[in-house]
Structures are given as structure tokens and as C-alpha cells.
Design a protein around this motif. Sequence first.
Motif, mmCIF file in Angstrom:
data_model
loop_
_atom_site.group_PDB
_atom_site.id
_atom_site.type_symbol
_atom_site.label_atom_id
_atom_site.label_comp_id
_atom_site.label_asym_id
_atom_site.label_seq_id
_atom_site.Cartn_x
_atom_site.Cartn_y
_atom_site.Cartn_z
ATOM 1 N N ARG A 81 -10.450 11.377 9.691
ATOM 2 C CA ARG A 81 -11.277 10.287 9.185
ATOM 3 C C ARG A 81 -12.320 9.861 10.200
ATOM 4 O O ARG A 81 -13.470 9.577 9.870
ATOM 5 N N SER B 177 -16.662 2.971 2.896
ATOM 6 C CA SER B 177 -15.356 2.851 3.551
ATOM 7 C C SER B 177 -15.514 2.583 5.044
ATOM 8 O O SER B 177 -14.810 1.740 5.618
ATOM 9 N N MET C 107 -6.056 3.392 7.005
ATOM 10 C CA MET C 107 -6.494 4.201 5.869
ATOM 11 C C MET C 107 -7.346 3.356 4.926
ATOM 12 O O MET C 107 -7.066 2.155 4.749
ATOM 13 N N GLU D 135 -8.727 3.697 1.019
ATOM 14 C CA GLU D 135 -8.695 4.430 -0.246
ATOM 15 C C GLU D 135 -9.729 3.829 -1.194
ATOM 16 O O GLU D 135 -9.933 2.607 -1.221
ATOM 17 N N HIS D 136 -10.346 4.697 -1.967
ATOM 18 C CA HIS D 136 -11.376 4.248 -2.916
ATOM 19 C C HIS D 136 -11.090 4.862 -4.278
ATOM 20 O O HIS D 136 -10.775 6.048 -4.402
ATOM 21 N N GLU D 137 -11.201 4.047 -5.300
ATOM 22 C CA GLU D 137 -11.040 4.513 -6.671
ATOM 23 C C GLU D 137 -11.833 3.613 -7.609
ATOM 24 O O GLU D 137 -12.153 2.465 -7.278
ATOM 25 N N TYR E 275 -11.503 -0.766 -3.130
ATOM 26 C CA TYR E 275 -11.304 -0.269 -1.770
ATOM 27 C C TYR E 275 -9.998 -0.878 -1.236
ATOM 28 O O TYR E 275 -9.868 -2.099 -1.130
ATOM 29 N N ARG E 276 -9.056 -0.007 -0.897
ATOM 30 C CA ARG E 276 -7.747 -0.431 -0.405
ATOM 31 C C ARG E 276 -7.647 -0.079 1.076
ATOM 32 O O ARG E 276 -7.701 1.098 1.439
ATOM 33 N N GLU F 132 -7.329 -5.425 -0.409
ATOM 34 C CA GLU F 132 -8.017 -4.709 -1.490
ATOM 35 C C GLU F 132 -9.277 -5.489 -1.861
ATOM 36 O O GLU F 132 -9.199 -6.691 -2.169
#
Length: 419
Positions: free
Chosen positions: A20, A31, A54, A56-58, A176-177, A192
Motif C-alpha cells: 500500500r 484513500s 487499511m 477499503e473502498h466500495e 471508505y473504511r 467509515e
Amino acid sequence: MSAEPAESASVIHRKAKVARDEFDAREMSPSKALRLALAKAASAQFELSLVVRMVEHEGVALTGIESVAGEDSLLILLDGLDGPPGAIKLDLQFVMALIEVQLMGEVRQGAAKPRPFTPTDAAIVQPLMNAVLEGYADQVDACDRMPRAARFRFGDRLENGRALALALWAPDYDLYRLNVDFGPGAKTGVMELILPERPPEPEAETNDGTTLARKLEENAMNAPVMLDAVLAPLRLPLNEICGWAPGTLLKLSPETVTGARVIGAKGHKVAPAALGQLNGFRAVRMVLKSEPGDDSTERGDGSGGSAMQEAGGRSSGEGAAGSDQPDYSDAPALSDLTDLPDLPGLQDLDDLPDLGEGESDLPELPGIDDARSEHGEEDGALDALVEEELARAAARFEVEGEDDDLPMPGGPSLGAPVT
């Protein structure tokens, strides 16, 4: 729980962090902007050292916001300064880490016990959340390759996911987590960030409409086109076609080689074609009218060259097919024409008189000799008259200097001026 799973998880986290960090070092992304904004805001406000393990994106639709919110997190509504609202979701460990660092100056080891959230929790996390949102927008706006970020500010606390789903109204959202470690492994919390998805910015169109023209050109050039090369159309009975087998030969005329054509999907003619070979394969080349030696400008019977020679006054660029003269090649022969019918009414006309000799009442014309004798103009008298008039005109020219026209035989008398 044994130490082996924790050690294994730590190894996986370290490997993921290395990959990353290499990616984030090359190019800015949402991010990376969130990671930097959270770390800088925590260090500036509380001198808190935290590590974002970390991100995370969704994508989440509006209909899925309630299930994403859950029931065991602190929900904060974000007021959109230039667009739809957003939201922040914080778990209990994240909130307790911020409370402990502000009350005791450090994050205590161990996980916090479950408890309900209060409005005081929202007031404690408000300064850090505003700093994170402002730092995130500044990081995104500093990158020229990314669209400008929407601006948000801390809003009201919401009781549950149902209330959050009713407060949001954008059709799609980006989730975005962030998994965050506080202190040297004291607590691990989750933050989040739910932001409305920004629609793509329309491409600026110039005054002359070049953008629209380019899009139309791209669509037209990428559209599939089906073309068929036809040698010669044949009309055969169905029973003969059904009897075809591998090796069946079809009789074609010799003109088929030079008379091929390319047709479109609806059977219309696109262009004439020439048969040939390319890299050992049979090929068809479309013959455009602008190409030299185009067979389409010649006559179909192969006499295009002679037709051009016969049209002597025609320019070299004008073919026989483009001439204004009508084409009588399809006219029937004279021998094939049927007899014309008689015109009606001719049989009802009276018989015309016979113009035989001696039966005409017209007077005879007098002879030339009789006319001359009648006016006294014999051959000798006429010549004397001409000589006399010529001598008179010459004498008047010498005396008066007039430029009279010389008389012509048989002309008017020059004795008096002609009016």
C-alpha cells in the motif's frame, strides 16, 4: 486465543502495508488523502500517534445505507456545503480512544466495554472529524488529476441507520473504511466515511461544437458494418439448390470477374469491387469512383475506350456513364415494331383533284426576254447605262471630293441622291 494467529495476522498486515505504501507513494488517491488527513489531524490536535492499517473502498446505493449503518456505532450526519450530505460512522473503540487521549493524555491498553453512545461522544469527536474533512478536501484539491472534493462539516448525531437513510438523498455513495491502530497497539478502531459519489464533470464544449462532432465521429467509426462481396446473382429453382453438395459447380459468365460488387446489409450497392489476392488469400478490393482506371466510368460492354474517342469534345474526366446523352441501348429494333394503325378520319376526306398537265388554270409566267423588251433594257443598253453612271460618279468625285460609293451593276441610278 493463541499467539500464532495474531502473529500471522501481523505478518499479513505488514505485507499489505508495504504494497500500500508503494502504491500511495506514486500517485494521490482518495484513500491516501484520508490516511494522511487523519494522521495529521490526530498529531496536530492531540499529539496522538496513530497508524491507518487499511483503507477499503466500495460503492453503496442509497437503498443499502441502512444495512451499512448498523446499530452499534456512532452515526454523524455531515452537512454538504456544495452538494448532498454525507455521514461518518465510528465504532466504540475509535470513540473511546479519542476520549481517553483527551482526558488522560494517552490511550489505555485493552478493548473498551460495550455501552450506548451519548451526545457527549459526538461533541468530543467533532474537532477531529472537522479537521479530517478539511484536510481530506485540501489533499484532493492539490492533485490536478483528481476532481475537486466536496466540502462537508460536522452535523447532528443520528440514532440509528433508519434515520441516516432518511437524511441522505444522493442516489450513490462512496464508502471508505479505515482500520486504525491507536498507540503501540492499545486499541484498534474503525472509522467509515460515507460520501456522495460525485457525478462525472461534463466535458467542456467549444463554441464551434468540436466536442460533439468528435463524439459523433467516434461513434460512427466504431459502429459495426456488415458488407458482402457478390460475384453474380443467380436465380435457381429451390429443388436444385437443395441438391447442392460439396463440390457442386455453378456456371458463371466470364464478366463475373470484373463485375463483382460490394453490397450492404439491406442489399443496396455500396461500390464496385475487383477480385484479387492478398498474402496468398483471395481478397476483394473496393473500387472508388475517384480512383484512376475506374471500371464504373466505362460502358458495360467493354467499349468504354471507343466511346471516349467518339466524344471528341468531351473532357478526359467525363466518362460515358456520366454523359448527358440518353442511352438507347435498351431500345427495340425497328424490325420488331408493329404496324402503326391508320389515322381516323382520313377515309372521310373528299377526293383531291388531280394536278395533271394542261388542267391547271394558273397563268403562264412571262419570259425574261419579253420583260427586257417591255422595259427597253436590252443587253447593250444595260451596259451603256452602267458605263454612263460610272463616268458621272467619277466626275462628281473629282469636282466635289465626295466619297460616294461606286455604283454596282443593276443598282439605283446615281443621278440623284438616294433618300
